[in-house]
Each structure stands twice: as C-alpha cells, then as structure tokens.
Design a protein around this motif. Structure first.
Motif, short mmCIF file in Angstrom:
data_model
loop_
_atom_site.label_atom_id
_atom_site.label_comp_id
_atom_site.label_asym_id
_atom_site.label_seq_id
_atom_site.Cartn_x
_atom_site.Cartn_y
_atom_site.Cartn_z
N THR A 279 21.98 9.60 -11.73
CA THR A 279 22.45 8.88 -10.55
C THR A 279 21.50 7.73 -10.23
O THR A 279 20.35 7.73 -10.64
CB THR A 279 22.55 9.83 -9.33
OG1 THR A 279 23.06 9.10 -8.22
CG2 THR A 279 21.19 10.41 -8.98
N GLN A 280 22.03 6.75 -9.50
CA GLN A 280 21.19 5.65 -9.03
C GLN A 280 20.77 5.85 -7.59
O GLN A 280 20.01 5.08 -7.05
CB GLN A 280 21.93 4.33 -9.18
CG GLN A 280 22.16 3.94 -10.61
CD GLN A 280 22.84 2.59 -10.74
OE1 GLN A 280 23.28 2.01 -9.77
NE2 GLN A 280 22.90 2.08 -11.95
N ALA A 281 21.30 6.92 -6.98
CA ALA A 281 20.97 7.19 -5.58
C ALA A 281 19.54 7.70 -5.45
O ALA A 281 19.04 8.41 -6.32
CB ALA A 281 21.94 8.22 -5.02
N MET A 282 18.90 7.34 -4.36
CA MET A 282 17.55 7.83 -4.11
C MET A 282 17.60 9.20 -3.46
O MET A 282 16.77 10.06 -3.73
CB MET A 282 16.79 6.84 -3.23
CG MET A 282 16.56 5.51 -3.91
SD MET A 282 15.81 4.30 -2.82
CE MET A 282 14.10 4.58 -3.17
N TYR A 283 18.57 9.41 -2.59
CA TYR A 283 18.74 10.69 -1.91
C TYR A 283 19.60 11.59 -2.79
O TYR A 283 20.76 11.29 -3.06
CB TYR A 283 19.37 10.49 -0.54
CG TYR A 283 19.67 11.76 0.20
CD1 TYR A 283 18.69 12.71 0.43
CD2 TYR A 283 20.95 12.02 0.67
CE1 TYR A 283 18.96 13.88 1.11
CE2 TYR A 283 21.23 13.19 1.36
CZ TYR A 283 20.23 14.11 1.57
OH TYR A 283 20.50 15.27 2.24
N LEU A 284 19.03 12.69 -3.25
CA LEU A 284 19.74 13.58 -4.18
C LEU A 284 20.43 14.75 -3.49
O LEU A 284 20.96 15.62 -4.17
CB LEU A 284 18.76 14.10 -5.24
CG LEU A 284 18.07 13.04 -6.08
CD1 LEU A 284 17.11 13.70 -7.06
CD2 LEU A 284 19.08 12.18 -6.80
N LYS A 285 20.38 14.81 -2.19
CA LYS A 285 20.97 15.88 -1.40
C LYS A 285 20.33 17.22 -1.74
O LYS A 285 19.17 17.29 -2.07
CB LYS A 285 22.49 15.92 -1.56
CG LYS A 285 23.18 14.65 -1.14
CD LYS A 285 24.66 14.78 -1.23
CE LYS A 285 25.30 13.48 -0.82
NZ LYS A 285 26.74 13.55 -0.89
N GLN A 286 21.13 18.28 -1.68
CA GLN A 286 20.62 19.62 -1.97
C GLN A 286 20.53 19.79 -3.48
O GLN A 286 21.52 19.67 -4.19
CB GLN A 286 21.55 20.67 -1.39
CG GLN A 286 21.13 22.09 -1.70
CD GLN A 286 22.14 23.10 -1.22
OE1 GLN A 286 22.85 22.87 -0.26
NE2 GLN A 286 22.22 24.21 -1.91
N VAL A 287 19.34 20.09 -3.98
CA VAL A 287 19.13 20.23 -5.42
C VAL A 287 18.93 21.67 -5.85
O VAL A 287 19.06 21.99 -7.02
CB VAL A 287 17.94 19.38 -5.92
CG1 VAL A 287 18.22 17.90 -5.73
CG2 VAL A 287 16.65 19.77 -5.24
N ASP A 288 18.59 22.54 -4.91
CA ASP A 288 18.34 23.94 -5.25
C ASP A 288 18.52 24.79 -4.00
O ASP A 288 18.55 24.28 -2.88
CB ASP A 288 16.92 24.10 -5.80
CG ASP A 288 16.73 25.40 -6.58
OD1 ASP A 288 17.72 26.14 -6.79
OD2 ASP A 288 15.58 25.68 -6.99
N ARG A 289 18.62 26.09 -4.25
CA ARG A 289 18.76 27.04 -3.14
C ARG A 289 17.96 28.29 -3.48
O ARG A 289 17.96 28.76 -4.62
CB ARG A 289 20.23 27.38 -2.96
CG ARG A 289 20.48 28.27 -1.80
CD ARG A 289 21.93 28.52 -1.58
NE ARG A 289 22.04 29.45 -0.46
CZ ARG A 289 23.15 29.72 0.14
NH1 ARG A 289 24.26 29.16 -0.25
NH2 ARG A 289 23.16 30.57 1.14
#
Length: 131
Positions: A50-60
C-alpha cells in the motif's frame, strides 16, 4: 505507543494508562512491547502492498488491537489499544507524525539521541486528547 526506526530499533515508547476506563486483569500480565514487536513483521509485509501511511489494525491479541502508521522514512508508530476507534487512532497518528517531523527538522536534535521531554509531553497530550 511504540516507535521504531527502519532497522526495528525502538525510538520511543509511551503508555496512556489514563485512557483506560478500568484496568483489566489481563493487562497486568500482558507484556505490551512483546505484542507490538511481534506485529512488526506484519507491518513490514503490509507496507509494501500500500501507499497509505496509516495501516489501520494490523494485528490482534486477545481483546487488544495493534494499529500502525509508517512514515516515508519507514519509521513505524504502533499503538496497542483495547477499543475500536479508527477515527481517533488515525487522527492521533497524524498528529504524532506531525510532532515527529517537527522533532526531526530541529537542527539541534541528534537522531541517535534520546527523545526530548517536550516530544514526550506532546505525545502524552495527544493521547489524552484522542483517547
């Protein structure tokens, strides 16, 4: 909140205990840095897709979520939180990134030195504001 440079060396960490409405028993036994460090590999995989800086939730992990933000220089900011508040987390990361860029632009700051107290205070204020 944990921060690491592109070589996975920790550059900053902070805890926002005042953000929790109540401490749960599992937080007493949870090694937060271990959870964040384990999620670094997932961040490394996601960043190339992705080119987004914010990757949201990546793990739980149990009832906790790990959200991530990656800068253009591949510094990573990761947040372990127990509430799903995507808008608040995204705004927190955006504001923390702005504070980080201002810190790096300071000609008197040595990138290998300890992060100054003013940066820590700013991040803690952002934590109170968004959580």
């Amino acid at each position: 909140l944990g921060g690491a440079n592109k070589k996975k060396k920790p550059i900053y960490q902070a805890e926002f205990p005042e953000a929790r409405s109540q401490r749960r028993e599992d937080t007493l036994h949870l090694n937060q840095l271990t959870v964040i460090h384990a999620a670094l590999d997932m961040v490394d995989e996601l960043v190339w897709g992705t080119q987004a800086m914010y990757l949201k939730q990546v793990d739980r992990f149990n009832d906790f979520y790990v959200s991530a933000f990656v800068t253009a220089s591949h510094a990573r900011f990761m947040l372990l939180h127990d509430a799903r508040n995507e808008d608040g987390v995204k705004q927190f990361f955006t504001d923390a990134y702005e504070a980080y860029v201002r810190l790096l632009m300071n000609p008197f700051f040595d990138s290998g030195a300890k992060v100054p107290a003013s940066f820590d205070q700013r991040i803690r204020l952002l934590g109170k504001k968004h959580f």
